[in-house]
Design a protein around this motif. Structure first.
Motif, PDB file in Angstrom:
ATOM      1  N   ALA A   1      13.289   0.020   7.086  1.00 39.49           N
ATOM      2  CA  ALA A   1      13.201  -0.866   6.008  1.00 39.49           C
ATOM      3  C   ALA A   1      11.797  -1.582   6.597  1.00 39.49           C
ATOM      4  O   ALA A   1      11.094  -1.871   5.905  1.00 39.49           O
ATOM      5  CB  ALA A   1      14.326  -1.110   4.971  1.00 39.49           C
ATOM      6  N   GLU A   2      12.305  -2.438   8.112  1.00 40.74           N
ATOM      7  CA  GLU A   2      11.404  -3.312   8.349  1.00 40.74           C
ATOM      8  C   GLU A   2      10.317  -3.026   8.883  1.00 40.74           C
ATOM      9  O   GLU A   2       9.482  -3.143   8.498  1.00 40.74           O
ATOM     10  CB  GLU A   2      12.054  -4.306   9.446  1.00 40.74           C
ATOM     11  CG  GLU A   2      13.706  -4.748   9.150  1.00 40.74           C
ATOM     12  CD  GLU A   2      14.492  -5.642  10.458  1.00 40.74           C
ATOM     13  OE1 GLU A   2      13.733  -5.744  11.281  1.00 40.74           O
ATOM     14  OE2 GLU A   2      15.181  -6.192  10.031  1.00 40.74           O
ATOM     15  N   LEU A   3      10.743  -1.588   9.458  1.00 37.13           N
ATOM     16  CA  LEU A   3       9.148  -1.262   9.842  1.00 37.13           C
ATOM     17  C   LEU A   3       7.731  -0.579   8.796  1.00 37.13           C
ATOM     18  O   LEU A   3       7.028  -0.643   8.814  1.00 37.13           O
ATOM     19  CB  LEU A   3       9.812  -0.176  10.877  1.00 37.13           C
ATOM     20  CG  LEU A   3       8.156   1.154  11.077  1.00 37.13           C
ATOM     21  CD1 LEU A   3       7.423   0.254  12.520  1.00 37.13           C
ATOM     22  CD2 LEU A   3       8.571   2.609  11.911  1.00 37.13           C
ATOM     23  N   LEU A   4       9.068  -0.498   7.838  1.00 34.55           N
ATOM     24  CA  LEU A   4       7.917   0.397   6.205  1.00 34.55           C
ATOM     25  C   LEU A   4       7.784  -0.482   5.558  1.00 34.55           C
ATOM     26  O   LEU A   4       5.977  -0.420   5.788  1.00 34.55           O
ATOM     27  CB  LEU A   4       8.919   1.650   5.516  1.00 34.55           C
ATOM     28  CG  LEU A   4       9.880   2.841   6.510  1.00 34.55           C
ATOM     29  CD1 LEU A   4      10.651   2.596   5.639  1.00 34.55           C
ATOM     30  CD2 LEU A   4       8.766   3.410   6.254  1.00 34.55           C
ATOM     31  N   ASN A   5       7.551  -1.932   5.621  1.00 33.54           N
ATOM     32  CA  ASN A   5       7.149  -3.151   5.208  1.00 33.54           C
ATOM     33  C   ASN A   5       6.440  -3.553   5.986  1.00 33.54           C
ATOM     34  O   ASN A   5       5.526  -4.028   5.049  1.00 33.54           O
ATOM     35  CB  ASN A   5       8.887  -3.819   5.076  1.00 33.54           C
ATOM     36  CG  ASN A   5       8.936  -3.996   3.559  1.00 33.54           C
ATOM     37  OD1 ASN A   5       8.409  -3.540   2.887  1.00 33.54           O
ATOM     38  ND2 ASN A   5      10.065  -4.599   3.059  1.00 33.54           N
ATOM     39  N   ALA A   6       6.454  -3.502   7.720  1.00 32.99           N
ATOM     40  CA  ALA A   6       5.143  -3.953   8.615  1.00 32.99           C
ATOM     41  C   ALA A   6       4.076  -3.336   7.604  1.00 32.99           C
ATOM     42  O   ALA A   6       2.868  -3.220   8.028  1.00 32.99           O
ATOM     43  CB  ALA A   6       6.180  -3.509   9.557  1.00 32.99           C
TER      44      ALA A   6
ATOM     45  N   GLY B   1      -7.941   5.025  -3.163  1.00 30.09           N
ATOM     46  CA  GLY B   1      -7.700   5.779  -3.762  1.00 30.09           C
ATOM     47  C   GLY B   1      -6.333   6.754  -3.046  1.00 30.09           C
ATOM     48  O   GLY B   1      -4.860   6.438  -3.376  1.00 30.09           O
ATOM     49  N   GLU B   2      -6.722   7.168  -1.577  1.00 27.26           N
ATOM     50  CA  GLU B   2      -5.666   7.383  -1.238  1.00 27.26           C
ATOM     51  C   GLU B   2      -4.734   6.712  -0.274  1.00 27.26           C
ATOM     52  O   GLU B   2      -3.491   6.925  -0.438  1.00 27.26           O
ATOM     53  CB  GLU B   2      -6.441   7.964   0.640  1.00 27.26           C
ATOM     54  CG  GLU B   2      -7.032   9.375  -0.319  1.00 27.26           C
ATOM     55  CD  GLU B   2      -8.160  10.345   0.602  1.00 27.26           C
ATOM     56  OE1 GLU B   2      -8.540   9.266   1.857  1.00 27.26           O
ATOM     57  OE2 GLU B   2      -8.906  11.123   0.614  1.00 27.26           O
ATOM     58  N   VAL B   3      -5.288   5.740   0.045  1.00 30.74           N
ATOM     59  CA  VAL B   3      -4.587   4.336   0.897  1.00 30.74           C
ATOM     60  C   VAL B   3      -3.543   3.871  -0.555  1.00 30.74           C
ATOM     61  O   VAL B   3      -2.263   3.756  -0.169  1.00 30.74           O
ATOM     62  CB  VAL B   3      -5.388   2.962   1.153  1.00 30.74           C
ATOM     63  CG1 VAL B   3      -4.548   1.734   1.710  1.00 30.74           C
ATOM     64  CG2 VAL B   3      -6.025   3.608   2.465  1.00 30.74           C
ATOM     65  N   LEU B   4      -3.831   3.815  -1.892  1.00 32.61           N
ATOM     66  CA  LEU B   4      -2.526   3.356  -2.791  1.00 32.61           C
ATOM     67  C   LEU B   4      -1.900   4.327  -2.855  1.00 32.61           C
ATOM     68  O   LEU B   4      -0.990   4.037  -2.940  1.00 32.61           O
ATOM     69  CB  LEU B   4      -3.533   3.215  -4.409  1.00 32.61           C
ATOM     70  CG  LEU B   4      -3.016   3.457  -5.532  1.00 32.61           C
ATOM     71  CD1 LEU B   4      -2.134   1.203  -5.485  1.00 32.61           C
ATOM     72  CD2 LEU B   4      -3.547   2.941  -6.592  1.00 32.61           C
TER      73      LEU B   4
ATOM     74  N   ASN C   1       3.971   4.887  -1.554  1.00 31.47           N
ATOM     75  CA  ASN C   1       5.065   6.018  -0.865  1.00 31.47           C
ATOM     76  C   ASN C   1       5.974   4.965   0.765  1.00 31.47           C
ATOM     77  O   ASN C   1       7.019   5.291   0.597  1.00 31.47           O
ATOM     78  CB  ASN C   1       4.418   7.471  -0.145  1.00 31.47           C
ATOM     79  CG  ASN C   1       3.872   8.804  -1.068  1.00 31.47           C
ATOM     80  OD1 ASN C   1       4.564   8.635  -2.152  1.00 31.47           O
ATOM     81  ND2 ASN C   1       2.394   9.111  -0.320  1.00 31.47           N
ATOM     82  N   LEU C   2       4.983   4.508   1.153  1.00 33.61           N
ATOM     83  CA  LEU C   2       5.847   2.984   2.130  1.00 33.61           C
ATOM     84  C   LEU C   2       6.677   2.577   1.333  1.00 33.61           C
ATOM     85  O   LEU C   2       7.762   2.545   1.675  1.00 33.61           O
ATOM     86  CB  LEU C   2       4.910   2.350   2.427  1.00 33.61           C
ATOM     87  CG  LEU C   2       3.876   3.333   3.774  1.00 33.61           C
ATOM     88  CD1 LEU C   2       3.000   2.468   4.237  1.00 33.61           C
ATOM     89  CD2 LEU C   2       4.488   3.613   5.388  1.00 33.61           C
TER      90      LEU C   2
END
Length: 187
Positions: A21-26, A62-65, A70-71
């Motif tokens: 969760a911490e890695l994904l939030n970063a 759009g791709e980054v969105l 997903n993150l």
């Protein structure tokens, strides 16, 4: 920002879920920053390649969105809280600051390619960290993002790779103009 995890029956330890969760939030902070950088480029690009770059930057946005979503959803899947506001991104992103005083296509290509390369690098490190933690699904998510970012980087860098420094298409136009200047007039 390390609130308690929500309970989950997912078969990962609480310590692994917290770490992910911490890695994904970063990386979410970086992705939100990248998202806004793509719009900055999209809105402000000028020059002979305007429409191609304007559309490309919007496509990448759009791709980054999708990556942002997903993150964030993976953070919540881990039982965490997704921190995806602009304020959090401004504080936590490790991407280079996007220059606000540029307008030429070549300057935006350079800035966007730098941002994509930096994001791709931190995502690749996240792949390794998720693999080490034993979370194959988060690792796979990062691999998917890495592959997409590398493709976007390729598409942006192609605009700077005309061989002689001229914008794509400019040399062909010059050659066509030269042929017209030396051709026999049609009667």
């Amino acid at each position: 920002m390390n609130p308690a995890l929500h309970p989950s029956k997912i078969d990962l330890s609480e310590a692994t879920r917290r770490e992910m969760a911490e890695l994904l939030n970063a990386r979410l902070a970086d992705a939100v920053d990248l998202l806004t950088q793509m719009k900055q480029a999209h809105w402000n690009v000028k020059g002979p390649s305007f429409i191609a770059l304007h559309e490309l930057f919007d496509t990448i946005h759009g791709e980054v969105l999708t990556h942002v979503d997903n993150l964030a959803e993976r953070v919540v899947t881990m039982g965490g809280v997704a921190f995806g506001t602009a304020a959090v991104a401004a504080h936590r992103s490790i991407l280079p600051t996007y220059p606000l005083d540029i307008s030429s296509g070549s300057d935006h290509v350079e800035a966007v390619s730098g941002a994509l390369a930096a994001f791709g690098g931190v995502i690749r490190r996240a792949i390794a960290a998720a693999g080490t933690a034993g979370d194959a699904d988060t690792e796979d998510l990062f691999v998917e993002i890495s592959r997409a970012v590398d493709k976007s980087l390729w598409l942006v860098e192609a605009h700077a790779q005309g061989g002689d420094g001229t914008p794509q298409g400019e040399e062909s136009r010059r050659q066509g103009d030269a042929r017209l200047a030396h051709s026999t007039p049609m009667v």
